[in-house]
Motif scaffolding. Structure first.
Motif, PDB file in Angstrom:
ATOM      1  N   PHE A   1      -3.361   2.150  -8.173  1.00 30.92           N
ATOM      2  CA  PHE A   1      -4.436   2.171  -7.347  1.00 30.92           C
ATOM      3  C   PHE A   1      -5.094   0.800  -7.384  1.00 30.92           C
ATOM      4  CE2 PHE A   1      -9.237   2.910  -6.238  1.00 30.92           C
ATOM      5  CZ  PHE A   1      -8.920   3.327  -4.844  1.00 30.92           C
TER       6      PHE A   1
ATOM      7  N   VAL B   1      -0.986   6.565   4.239  1.00 26.76           N
ATOM      8  CA  VAL B   1      -0.814   5.300   4.835  1.00 26.76           C
ATOM      9  C   VAL B   1       0.377   5.199   5.854  1.00 26.76           C
ATOM     10  CG1 VAL B   1      -0.624   3.068   4.217  1.00 26.76           C
ATOM     11  CG2 VAL B   1      -2.253   4.352   2.810  1.00 26.76           C
TER      12      VAL B   1
ATOM     13  N   VAL C   1       0.933  -1.138   0.032  1.00 25.82           N
ATOM     14  CA  VAL C   1       0.104   0.099   0.096  1.00 25.82           C
ATOM     15  C   VAL C   1       0.745   1.318   0.067  1.00 25.82           C
ATOM     16  CG1 VAL C   1      -1.645   1.434   1.351  1.00 25.82           C
ATOM     17  CG2 VAL C   1      -1.921  -1.214   1.062  1.00 25.82           C
TER      18      VAL C   1
ATOM     19  N   ASN D   1      -0.330   7.346  -0.454  1.00 21.57           N
ATOM     20  CA  ASN D   1       0.590   6.783   0.159  1.00 21.57           C
ATOM     21  C   ASN D   1       1.138   7.336   1.280  1.00 21.57           C
ATOM     22  OD1 ASN D   1       0.857   6.887  -2.987  1.00 21.57           O
ATOM     23  ND2 ASN D   1       1.367   4.903  -2.720  1.00 21.57           N
TER      24      ASN D   1
ATOM     25  N   ILE E   1      -3.300  -1.839  -7.603  1.00 21.67           N
ATOM     26  CA  ILE E   1      -2.496  -2.793  -6.901  1.00 21.67           C
ATOM     27  C   ILE E   1      -2.471  -2.506  -5.323  1.00 21.67           C
ATOM     28  CG2 ILE E   1       0.274  -3.166  -6.449  1.00 21.67           C
ATOM     29  CD1 ILE E   1      -0.011  -4.041  -9.121  1.00 21.67           C
ATOM     30  N   ILE E   2      -2.721  -1.239  -5.155  1.00 23.55           N
ATOM     31  CA  ILE E   2      -3.089  -0.789  -3.672  1.00 23.55           C
ATOM     32  C   ILE E   2      -4.322  -1.827  -3.251  1.00 23.55           C
ATOM     33  CG2 ILE E   2      -3.577   0.907  -2.062  1.00 23.55           C
ATOM     34  CD1 ILE E   2      -1.961   2.715  -3.760  1.00 23.55           C
TER      35      ILE E   2
END
Lengths: 100, 625, 163
Positions: free
Chosen positions: A28, B604, A22, B601, A30-31
């Motif tokens: 997106f 997170v 992540v 990213n 793949i996240i």
């Protein structure tokens, strides 16, 4: 003999790998896949807990987590498609429009 | 019963909220809404009164403040004292609200006016019904605030806001004394509840009682406009006349008297305090009456008269005849409310003109107003059988009986002056030749204003009859004494009939002198003014009290404020620190804004960092075992 | 079914397939590795004596979710340029610290140490069903509503609006 410690460590490693996915990937989709890995690892811990206590509740939580994961994937993918339609890409650096 | 009592509070609150929040839309109906609220409240008060056999009523609705060693409940208490006040306040308020519908009918701030009038009544009811001093103080401050707002109702003119500020500041001085008194009470009794205090007075030393009651009296002096803090009340006449009638004559200014009567157990413990209360009352009664003698502004004469009458009430509660003070409070609410409403009616007819020199002969133009005005004036002058006669005579008789002959004498002289200035006002305004400038066209007020005046006139006539001696004693005295206790037995033998004749003669003498000077021989006042020049100019200039205050307090305070508080404290200290705080938050904002960069990213990463830090904390504090 | 060899084999396959998902350049390939991950995870669930869950895993994850993801890849897809975000080093570090911390925490807990699993005897599916429809009936119904809402949400989001 394999005890619960080994299972827990394996699942936490999977969780960490999902987190890394992540964080480092910018695509997106793949996240979302990495999120599935994280969810699986976390709900797997419930099943391990169920084995430790001999209680069925942990297994049921796995089921509920699966349902939530399905819902999350459906909505997440719908968002991905909308963004793709608007921006022509699903790279995360394209979704900063909320910043302004 | 609990619900009915609570409803007395809820109705004005509802009216306030409706007019305050939806005022823009309710504007045409604001007066009706507000009046309906207060009338309902009055009806509830009557319902409570009808069940007065179950008094005293004392109920705690919920615990308002509760901490270690200090608890203040939101409790309401109804006994004969607060019931009397409640009926007077809600009754007179209802009439004034109805009157205001006519008086304020095309005012810009129509709904604002009614909203705050309702809030005022709410605060006043809280003040009256509170069962502890702190809740009373809430109402005490609430009425002060509403008074300030309503004095400054016409805030676009320069004078009303200034008068409002003056009222507020002068009241603060009194409030400071009141708070100090409350703190003394609390440190001694550990509670502010009436019952808790009054049942434990045996532990109180006389000197402490004196200190407490004197500080409380400072509060009463501020709120009830006694010497030396009366200066705000005449200026308060800048507000709308119904406000003067309700707040600055009938209800709020009597809060001080109510408070002293409520604390009667403490006051009766301290002879010094009682003496101070009675003396200040007598001094104020006399002093304010002299100021009213020469004034030509209709409303200000009434204002000084109010100050003077409040002095009478303090004589009553000061000499120990608490019920007489409250009795006079009640009759005064009727006739002074009436006089103010009638003055407002004159003002309404004269487009806001208040100078008596420009009136005269108005009785032909506005007969109802003139007649009710005369009724009110007869009542305040103490002419039997109108209400003022009974209450004023009772106070003076009690003063003499309880061995205060000087106060009695001052009171009698003041009664003479009262009759004189009231009838001077009447003769100048309603009788004689018309001196009305041509551009004014006086006319009788509409029925919505005249009706409340007549009701008050009826009360002014008949309201004193509860003070009439019957076979079972005086009904009003018996009723109030269940709370206030009977006054001490007379120490001086007096001839009641003689006293009565003296006060009646004083009233009639004053009226006759006014007739002589302003109707029979109009040249007399000027001659008299010349012969006693110092006295005249003293009265005329209100004994220069405002100027003295200005020189002693306002000027130095202004100087300190300007040169020290503003230029040093405000600019260098407060402004600078505020600026620094602002700069600090802008700076931190700019810094943390970098976190919100819009990348998933990054979010997170920070979130997982949070998890790692929390787990680190778990390890640091010894794991999950 | 509790042999160390099977466990370590599954662990190797799970870690390998998840790393392939996370690190692969090609989204198609990543999604097929994801299907693999789900299947291996079902195997892990079998070793945990949860055959009903293993079947659920296969049907829901590698059946429904993986298919959904593959559809999405086909709709948005092409090839993802494998450009890492600016947080890669931080991410790996955080993950490493996380694992170390968790090991530090669980190493002192006696219950986790070589603890033999206590499994209910009899049919696993039966046991799951009984507890699901007795103690967890209300959450079960709520989950149904959640799925319905998610369905609507996805439809509303993905629908083309008229210009």
């Amino acid at each position: 003999m394999i005890g619960s410690t080994e299972y827990i460590i394996l699942l936490l490693i999977l969780l960490a790998i999902g987190t890394i996915g992540v964080i480092i990937r910018r695509n997106f989709i793949i996240i979302l896949m990495s999120l599935e890995i994280m969810l699986n690892a976390a709900s797997g811990l419930f099943v391990v807990g169920s084995g430790i206590t001999g209680n069925m509740s942990g297994q049921l939580f796995f089921l509920f987590a699966a349902a939530v994961a399905a819902a999350e994937t459906a909505v997440g993918l719908a968002i991905a498609i909308v963004i793709y339609r608007k921006k022509g890409s699903v790279e995360t650096d394209k979704f900063e429009s909320l910043r302004r | 019963m609990e619900l009915v009592v609570l409803l007395i509070l809820i109705f004005p609150l509802t009216g306030f909220l409706i007019n305050g929040i939806f005022g823009r839309w309710t504007k045409p109906l604001a007066g009706v809404v507000a009046s309906a609220a207060i009338v309902s409240s009055f009806i509830m008060a009557l319902a409570v009164a009808s069940g007065y056999n179950s008094l005293p009523f004392d109920h705690i609705y919920y615990s308002w403040i509760s901490s270690a060693g200090f608890s203040v409940p939101f409790g309401l208490r109804i006994d004969s004292l607060s019931l009397t006040m409640l009926l007077v306040v809600t009754g007179v308020s209802s009439l004034v609200h109805i009157y205001s519908i006519g008086y304020m009918h095309n005012d810009e701030g129509y709904s604002r006016y009614f909203a705050f009038l309702n809030l005022f009544v709410l605060s006043m009811i809280i003040l009256i019904l509170a069962d502890n001093y702190l809740l009373m103080f809430v109402g005490w401050e609430g009425v002060g605030f509403c008074s300030y707002i309503l004095i400054g109702h016409w805030y676009k003119n320069p004078a009303p806001p200034k008068a409002g500020i003056k009222a507020f500041v002068v009241n603060r001085i009194g409030d400071a004394g009141f708070i100090i008194g409350l703190l003394f009470i609390f440190t001694h009794f550990g509670s502010l509840n009436y019952t808790a205090i009054f049942n434990n007075t045996s532990t109180l030393s006389v000197s402490l009682a004196t200190v407490i009651t004197l500080f409380l009296f400072v509060g009463a002096v501020g709120k009830s406009a006694q010497f030396p803090l009366y200066v705000w009340l005449p200026d308060a006449m800048e507000g709308p006349t119904p406000v003067s009638a309700l707040i600055h004559a009938a209800t709020m200014v009597t809060a001080g008297v109510y408070m002293v009567a409520r604390s009667h157990i403490l006051y009766s413990m301290s002879p010094i305090s009682s003496e101070v209360v009675a003396s200040i009352g007598a001094l104020t009664a006399f002093f304010a009456a002299t100021m009213a003698l020469t004034h030509t502004d209709l409303k200000r004469v009434l204002a000084y008269s109010t100050v003077s009458q409040l002095g009478y009430m303090f004589i009553g509660v000061g000499v120990g005849a608490y019920w007489a003070g409250i009795f006079h409070l009640m009759t005064h609410a009727f006739f002074k409310g009436l006089l103010f409403l009638a003055a407002g009616s004159v003002m309404h007819a004269m487009d806001g003109l208040l100078d008596m020199r420009k009136m005269g002969g108005l009785i032909k133009k506005m007969p109802h107003t003139a007649v009710v005005f005369i009724i009110g004036a007869l009542a305040i002058s103490g002419i039997p059988p109108l209400s003022g006669f009974f209450s004023k005579d009772t106070i003076l008789a009690e003063a003499l009986k309880l061995n205060h002959p000087i106060i009695w004498f001052v009171g009698v002289v003041t009664a003479f002056m009262t009759a004189f200035y009231m009838f001077r006002l009447i003769f100048l305004t309603f009788f004689g030749k018309s001196r009305v400038p041509d551009e004014y066209h006086p006319h009788e007020s509409p029925a919505v204003m005249v009706t409340p005046m007549w009701i008050l006139a009826a009360l002014s006539i008949a309201g004193g009859l509860v003070g009439l001696e019957t076979a079972h004693g005086i009904p009003m005295k018996n009723f109030l004494s269940s709370t206030l206790g009977f006054p001490p037995a007379a120490v001086v033998e007096t001839n009641d009939n003689l006293l009565m004749i003296i006060s009646v003669l004083m009233g009639i003498g004053g009226i006759f002198l006014a007739w002589l000077m302003y109707i029979a021989k109009p040249s007399l006042p000027a001659k008299l003014a010349n012969s006693v020049k110092v006295l005249y100019s003293g009265c005329k200039n209100l004994w220069w009290v405002d100027q003295i205050y200005n020189f002693l307090f306002v000027k130095p305070l202004w100087w300190v404020s300007h040169n020290f508080l503003w230029k040093v404290v405000d600019v260098k200290l407060i402004d600078a620190s505020v600026d620094d705080v602002g700069f600090l938050s802008a700076f931190t904002g700019k810094t943390f804004r970098l976190l919100q960069n819009g990348f998933i990213n990054s979010y997170v990463t920070w979130a997982s960092l949070g998890v790692v830090v929390m787990l680190g904390w778990v390890i640091y504090s010894g794991g999950i075992r | 079914m509790n042999s160390p060899i099977l466990f370590y084999l599954l662990a190797f396959l799970l870690i390998g397939s998840s790393l392939m998902v996370v690190l692969s350049k090609d989204i198609y390939r990543a999604s097929f590795w994801l299907v693999g991950f789900f299947l291996f995870f079902a195997g892990l669930l079998l070793t945990l004596h949860a055959p009903f869950l293993a079947l659920t895993e296969i049907i829901v994850y590698s059946g429904a979710i993986a298919v959904m993801i593959i559809f999405a890849v086909m709709l948005t897809g092409k090839y993802a340029n494998f450009e890492l975000s600016g947080y890669s080093i931080a991410g790996v570090l955080i993950a490493a610290i996380f694992i170390i911390e968790i090991m530090l925490i669980i190493k002192d807990v006696p219950e986790f140490k070589n603890f033999a699993f206590a499994f209910a005897s009899g049919s696993n599916a039966r046991a799951v069903g009984i507890s699901l429809f007795s103690g967890y009936l209300f959450p079960f119904e709520i989950t149904a509503i959640l799925l319905l809402v998610a369905l609507f949400g996805a439809v509303v989001l993905a629908k083309r609006r008229k210009q």
